[in-house]
Scaffold this motif. Structure first.
Motif, short mmCIF file in Angstrom:
data_model
loop_
_atom_site.label_atom_id
_atom_site.label_comp_id
_atom_site.label_asym_id
_atom_site.label_seq_id
_atom_site.Cartn_x
_atom_site.Cartn_y
_atom_site.Cartn_z
N GLU A 118 0.75 -1.27 0.14
CA GLU A 118 -0.10 -0.02 -0.03
C GLU A 118 1.03 1.23 0.11
O GLU A 118 0.60 2.24 -0.79
CB GLU A 118 -0.98 -0.02 1.03
N GLN A 119 1.76 1.23 0.76
CA GLN A 119 2.92 2.56 0.81
C GLN A 119 3.62 2.45 -0.57
O GLN A 119 3.58 3.69 -0.83
CB GLN A 119 3.92 2.04 1.87
N LEU A 120 4.01 1.65 -1.06
CA LEU A 120 4.55 1.67 -2.53
C LEU A 120 3.66 2.02 -3.48
O LEU A 120 3.79 2.71 -4.55
CB LEU A 120 4.99 0.23 -2.84
N GLN A 121 2.31 1.68 -3.51
CA GLN A 121 1.13 2.18 -4.41
C GLN A 121 1.12 3.65 -4.13
O GLN A 121 0.99 4.23 -5.37
CB GLN A 121 0.12 1.21 -4.13
N ASP A 122 1.11 4.15 -3.04
CA ASP A 122 0.82 5.64 -2.74
C ASP A 122 1.94 6.27 -3.06
O ASP A 122 1.93 7.31 -3.84
CB ASP A 122 0.71 5.53 -1.33
N SER A 123 3.28 5.74 -3.06
CA SER A 123 4.58 6.26 -3.61
C SER A 123 4.46 6.45 -5.18
O SER A 123 4.90 7.41 -5.75
CB SER A 123 5.69 5.72 -3.16
N VAL A 124 4.04 5.53 -5.83
CA VAL A 124 3.81 5.42 -7.35
C VAL A 124 3.07 6.43 -7.70
O VAL A 124 3.01 7.42 -8.89
CB VAL A 124 3.61 3.93 -8.00
N LYS A 125 1.78 6.56 -6.99
CA LYS A 125 0.57 7.27 -7.46
C LYS A 125 1.24 9.05 -7.31
O LYS A 125 1.03 9.69 -8.26
CB LYS A 125 -0.67 7.39 -6.74
#
Length: 152
Positions: A31-38
């Motif tokens: 989830e943290q990586l997905q937020d970072s990608v966004k």
């Protein structure tokens, strides 16, 4: 046999709890990586806002020309001005450690360019107006400039 079964039952329960905790940690990481990608995608879109490649209205000015990459063509023509002997003619400063040459170019739209120049030690920026003609010639006009001062 009962003791072995009890031991296996207890240890498998602890292993399952450990694996569940590991899965939850990995899900939080995902989830943290997905937020970072966004966030990175939003930054890239914001950086591309002032760019000829992403400006359909500005690109429409070049529909009648057979250029596949107007921004690249204009950048190449601007870099050709570095080929003159001495400092680039668009840079209104004399190089202190060598000749000032244009390094980086950002074609903003169908009229303006931001460019970075340097002599290897000192650097500055240019705001350039350009006109791409029907014969594919390009006229460049310096609008404004600045030279950064060194504090050392």
């Amino acid at each position: 046999m009962a003791m072995i079964s009890l031991y296996l039952f207890v240890s498998s329960g602890k292993m399952a709890e450990a694996k569940d905790a590991q899965i939850k940690n990995l899900q939080a990481d995902v989830e943290q990586l997905q937020d970072s990608v966004k966030n990175t995608q939003l930054k890239v879109l914001e950086m591309q806002y002032f760019s000829l490649e992403n400006n359909d209205d500005a690109l429409a000015y070049y529909d009648h020309l057979s250029l596949k990459n107007p921004s690249g063509y204009i950048s190449d023509k601007l870099l050709e001005t570095n080929e003159s002997k001495g400092t680039n003619p668009l840079v209104p400063y004399e190089g202190m450690e060598g000749d000032f040459k244009i390094n980086k170019i950002k074609v903003l739209n169908h009229k303006w360019i931001l460019a970075d120049f340097s002599d290897g030690k000192y650097w500055g920026e240019l705001l350039i107006k350009y006109e791409l003609k029907d014969d594919l010639g390009v006229d460049f006009t310096l609008i404004d400039h600045l030279l950064y001062t060194r504090n050392n």
